[in-house]
Write a protein that holds these residues in place. Structure first.
Motif, short mmCIF file in Angstrom:
data_model
loop_
_atom_site.label_atom_id
_atom_site.label_comp_id
_atom_site.label_asym_id
_atom_site.label_seq_id
_atom_site.Cartn_x
_atom_site.Cartn_y
_atom_site.Cartn_z
N VAL A 46 -4.89 5.45 -39.04
CA VAL A 46 -3.97 4.32 -39.16
C VAL A 46 -4.24 3.30 -38.07
CG1 VAL A 46 -1.57 3.62 -39.00
CG2 VAL A 46 -2.16 5.63 -40.29
N LEU A 47 -4.39 3.77 -36.83
CA LEU A 47 -4.61 2.85 -35.72
C LEU A 47 -5.97 2.16 -35.87
CD1 LEU A 47 -3.15 4.78 -32.69
CD2 LEU A 47 -2.08 3.06 -34.12
N LEU A 81 -1.71 0.56 -26.59
CA LEU A 81 -0.55 1.11 -27.28
C LEU A 81 -0.02 2.31 -26.50
CD1 LEU A 81 -2.09 0.90 -30.83
CD2 LEU A 81 -0.66 -0.77 -29.71
N GLY A 82 0.73 2.03 -25.46
CA GLY A 82 1.34 3.11 -24.69
C GLY A 82 0.36 3.76 -23.74
N SER A 110 3.94 4.81 -33.16
CA SER A 110 3.02 5.51 -32.27
C SER A 110 2.99 4.83 -30.90
CB SER A 110 1.66 5.58 -32.94
OG SER A 110 0.68 4.99 -32.17
N THR A 111 3.15 3.50 -30.87
CA THR A 111 3.17 2.79 -29.59
C THR A 111 4.37 3.20 -28.76
OG1 THR A 111 2.15 0.92 -30.69
CG2 THR A 111 3.11 0.51 -28.54
N LEU A 142 3.99 2.31 -38.72
CA LEU A 142 3.39 3.50 -38.10
C LEU A 142 2.82 3.17 -36.73
CD1 LEU A 142 1.53 5.10 -41.14
CD2 LEU A 142 3.55 5.95 -40.00
N GLU A 143 2.24 1.97 -36.63
CA GLU A 143 1.68 1.55 -35.35
C GLU A 143 2.78 1.37 -34.31
OE1 GLU A 143 0.12 -2.38 -35.06
OE2 GLU A 143 -1.58 -1.74 -33.86
N LYS A 202 1.57 0.55 -42.47
CA LYS A 202 0.76 0.78 -41.27
C LYS A 202 1.33 0.09 -40.04
CE LYS A 202 -3.55 1.98 -43.36
NZ LYS A 202 -4.76 1.49 -43.97
N ARG A 203 1.98 -1.05 -40.26
CA ARG A 203 2.54 -1.76 -39.11
C ARG A 203 3.66 -0.94 -38.48
NH1 ARG A 203 5.77 -7.04 -37.87
NH2 ARG A 203 7.40 -5.71 -38.55
N ARG A 245 -5.65 -0.50 -38.59
CA ARG A 245 -4.84 -1.62 -38.10
C ARG A 245 -5.64 -2.49 -37.14
NH1 ARG A 245 -0.70 -4.82 -38.92
NH2 ARG A 245 0.05 -4.78 -36.79
N GLU A 264 -3.05 9.69 -37.48
CA GLU A 264 -2.72 8.58 -36.59
C GLU A 264 -3.99 7.82 -36.20
OE1 GLU A 264 0.40 9.26 -33.59
OE2 GLU A 264 -1.05 8.40 -32.21
#
Lengths: 275, 293
Positions: B101-102, B239-240, A112-113, A108-109, A105-106, B105, B98
Motif C-alpha cells: 500500500v505504501l 511516515l512516523g 500507518s503513519t 491506510l496510509e 489507500k489514502r 501510494r 502495508e
C-alpha cells in the motif's frame, strides 16, 4: 477549483483573515467518552476529529479461533505493545460526499503513519503482548487532517495514561509561491485550511514535544527545494505552539479532576505538583 | 497469514554494531547506491531495473477507453503494483500488505500527482475516447529499497513507451498499427525520482541510502524524498518512526537532489543508447511522424 489567493500580496492577509504565522483556533477536550480508556475531541479551525483509545489490553481472539494454549494470543508473542489505528472518515465530513471504502489507500496510509509516529513515542516496551487500539473519527474536514488526527491521538493516549516520552504534536505549513515560480519573496504560511491546501504547496510536520526532532514529514505537492527550509521552520515552530495549547488542555483537565474529587482523597491541590 | 521472518537478535546486533563503526555489510559508503542496472525489453515500455539483488519489472500498456465522466478532457493513467508470493512468502495475492500500500501510494504521489505525464494529451475525443495508460510494476526480487527501484522503473518504462499514432479526420478516429506509422512517445513533462533514507540510532542520527533488506529490518525510521532534476520536490514522506532532527532532514534533501541528478543523467543515457540500438540504418527520423516543436 481555481481560487484567488493572489490577494495575499496586497494586505498580507490570507483568505480567512489570518496573518502568515497565525494558527487557527484550536479547541480540545479530553475524557469525552466516560466508558473508554482514553478519549479526546479536537478542533483545528473547522477540522473536527474524535479519538477513542482502548488499551493497553490483551489482544483479542484471533480469527483462527485458537483458544487456550501457551501464550494465549495465538502464538504471536511480542516484546512491545502493538499500536493499531483505525481512521474513519465520515461521509458528511467534506463538501462533496465521497464514498471511501475500507481499503482506501489514502486512509491506510494515514493509519500507518499515525501508528508508527505514536509507537516511536509511546513506551510500548512496558506493555508486552498487548494492543493499544486507537480509533479516530473525522467529523469535519477543512485541511490539516493528518495534523489534527495526530494531535487528537496524542491527547487520547495521555488520557488513557499510556506512558510516553513527550507529546507528538503536528501542524501544517505552506508557502505562498506556486511550484514553478522561484520568487524569493514568497512567505511561508502556518496551518493551512482546505482552500489553501488545494491551491498552494503545503506539508505536514509532527515533532516530538517542543524539540526540533521531526517524527512525521509529509509533503504531497510540488515545491521548490529552496522553499522547504522556510516551510519546515515555520511548521516546527507551529508545533511548539500546538504543544503549549494541548498541554494547557491536559493540565486544566487534571486540575478540574482534582477539584471535583475524581482523584482519591488525602491529596489536596497543594500537595500535587501541578504548575 | 504467513508472517515475514524477522532477523535474529544476533543479526540485528551485528548490523547495528557495524553501522556504529561506519561499516555496511556490503562495504558501501553510507550515501552510495548499489550498482544500478537498467535493461529495456524488446517491446516498447518494458524495463527491468535492478539495485543489487532487488529486481523490478515494469511494463507499460495503453488501450482506448471512454474517459471518466467527471474528467472528460483527461486520459486515464494508472500505476498497479504487485508484490507476489514469488517475491517473499509473506506477500499474498489479493491481500495488499502495508509495504505494498505504501509503495503504490508513493509511486502514485511521485509520478501521477506531480503531473509527470500530461494526461490531457491522452484524450482523443472529449468525453468519448481517450487512452488509458497503465504501468504494471512487478517486484521480482526484494532485497530492500523497493521504492527507489520501482520509481526508476516506472519512469523509465513510461519514457520508453510508444503508443500507436492516431489521427482524426472528419470526426473519424483512426488508430495506426506500428506497420503503418511509427508509434509516438507519451507527452512527458518531468522525470521525478525517489531517494529513500533509512535512519539508525536512538536519535536517528545515522542516515543510509539504498538500504538492503537486512538493513531495512533494523532501521528505526525512513524518509522518501521525490524530486526532479530541476530541484522541485514532488513528494516527501517520513511516515512516523523515530523523530529525526529537522536540520538533518534538510541535509538529506540536499544530498537527494544530487542523487536525483545522477539518476536523471543515467536514464537519459540509457534511453539514448536504446534509441540508437533500435535505429537500424538511421531510418527512424524519416519514419517518425513527430514534429519538432
Amino acid at each position: 477549483m481555481p481560487l484567488d489567493t493572489s490577494a495575499y500580496s496586497l494586505a498580507l492577509l490570507r483568505v480567512d483573515g489570518r496573518r502568515w504565522n497565525e494558527l487557527r483556533r484550536i479547541h480540545a477536550q479530553i475524557r469525552t467518552q466516560a466508558a473508554a480508556d482514553g478519549s479526546s475531541y479536537l478542533e483545528m479551525g473547522h477540522t473536527k476529529v474524535m479519538c477513542v483509545v482502548t488499551g493497553p489490553s490483551e489482544p483479542g481472539p484471533k480469527r483462527g479461533g485458537m483458544t487456550g494454549g501457551v501464550g494465549g494470543g495465538g502464538g504471536e508473542r511480542s516484546s512491545t505493545a502493538d499500536v493499531s489505528v483505525s481512521v474513519v472518515i465520515a461521509g458528511f465530513s467534506s463538501v462533496d460526499r465521497k464514498r471511501r471504502g475500507r481499503g482506501d489507500k489514502r486512509t491506510l496510509e494515514l493509519q500507518s503513519t499515525i501508528s508508527s509516529a505514536l509507537a516511536a513515542s509511546l513506551h510500548t516496551h512496558l506493555h508486552p503482548n498487548s494492543t493499544i487500539a486507537i480509533s479516530l473519527h473525522v467529523l469535519s474536514q477543512d485541511g490539516s487532517l493528518l495534523a489534527a488526527l495526530i494531535n487528537a491521538a496524542t491527547l487520547a493516549c495521555i488520557d488513557a495514561g499510556i506512558p510516553m516520552t513527550d507529546y507528538v504534536v503536528a501542524c501544517t505549513a505552506g508557502s505562498t509561491s506556486t511550484y514553478a515560480a522561484n520568487d524569493e519573496g514568497a512567505d511561508p504560511l502556518l496551518d493551512m485550511n482546505h482552500q489553501e491546501e488545494q491551491e498552494l504547496p503545503s506539508l505536514t510536520v509532527a515533532t516530538l514535544g517542543s524539540s526540533d526532532r521531526v517524527a512525521v514529514l509529509v509533503c504531497e505537492s510540488r515545491v521548490q527545494v529552496s522553499r522547504l527550509e522556510g516551510m519546515l521552520a515555520v511548521g516546527v515552530d507551529g508545533c511548539k505552539q500546538v504543544r503549549e495549547i494541548l498541554d494547557r488542555v491536559v493540565r486544566e483537565k487534571g486540575r478540574r479532576m482534582i477539584q471535583e474529587g475524581t482523584i482519591e482523597k488525602g491529596m489536596s491541590l497543594d500537595d500535587m505538583d501541578i504548575d | 497469514m504467513p508472517r515475514e521472518a524477522e532477523p535474529s537478535l544476533n543479526e540485528r546486533q551485528f548490523v547495528l554494531q557495524a553501522l556504529r563503526e561506519n561499516l555496511r555489510l556490503d562495504g558501501r559508503p553510507f550515501d552510495k547506491y548499489r550498482p544500478v542496472e537498467l535493461i529495456f525489453g524488446e517491446q516498447y515500455g518494458v524495463v527491468e531495473v535492478s539495485f543489487g539483488k532487488t529486481k523490478i519489472l515494469a511494463k507499460t500498456s495503453a488501450e482506448l477507453t471512454v474517459p471518466y465522466v467527471d474528467r472528460p478532457l483527461d486520459g486515464i493513467f494508472t500505476i498497479a503494483t504487485e508484490l507476489s508470493p514469488m517475491t517473499a512468502p509473506s506477500f499474498e495475492v489479493n491481500r495488499p500488505t502495508e509495504t505494498e500500500v505504501l509503495l503504490s501510494r508513493l509511486l502514485e504521489k511521485t509520478v501521477r500527482r506531480s503531473g509527470a505525464l500530461d494526461t490531457e494529451s491522452l484524450c482523443l475525443v472529449a468525453g468519448q475516447k481517450c487512452w488509458s495508460v497503465r504501468v504494471d510494476v512487478h517486484v521480482l526480487s526484494h532485497d530492500g529499497d523497493l521504492t527507489d527501484a520501482a520509481c526508476l522503473a516506472v519512469v523509465a518504462a513510461l519514457r520508453h513507451f510508444r503508443k500507436p499514432d492516431t489521427s482524426i479526420e472528419g470526426g473519424l478516429l483512426t488508430v495506426y498499427t506500428p506497420a503503418e506509422r511509427e508509434p509516438v512517445p507519451l507527452s512527458w513533462l518531468h522525470s521525478p525520482f525517489c531517494v529513500t533514507w533509512s535512519f539508525y540510532g536512538d536519535q536517528g542520527e545515522m542516515a543510509l541510502l539504498d538500504a538492503t533488506l537486512s538493513e531495512e529490518h533494523v532501521r528505526v525510521g525512513s524518509c522518501t524524498i521525490s524530486m526532479n532534476r530541476h530541484g522541485e520536490i514532488c513528494q516527501i514522506a517520513k511516515l512516523g518512526g523515530t523523530p529525526v532532527d529537522a536540520v538533518a532532514l534538510l541535509q538529506c534533501t540536499n544530498v537527494a537532489l544530487v542523487k536525483v541528478k545522477d539518476f536523471s543523467a543515467f536514464l537519459d543515457r540509457k534511453l539514448a543508447e536504446d534509441a540508437k540500438r533500435r535505429d537500424k540504418g538511421g531510418l527512424m527520423a524519416e519514419l517518425s511522424a513527430e514534429n519538432d516543436r
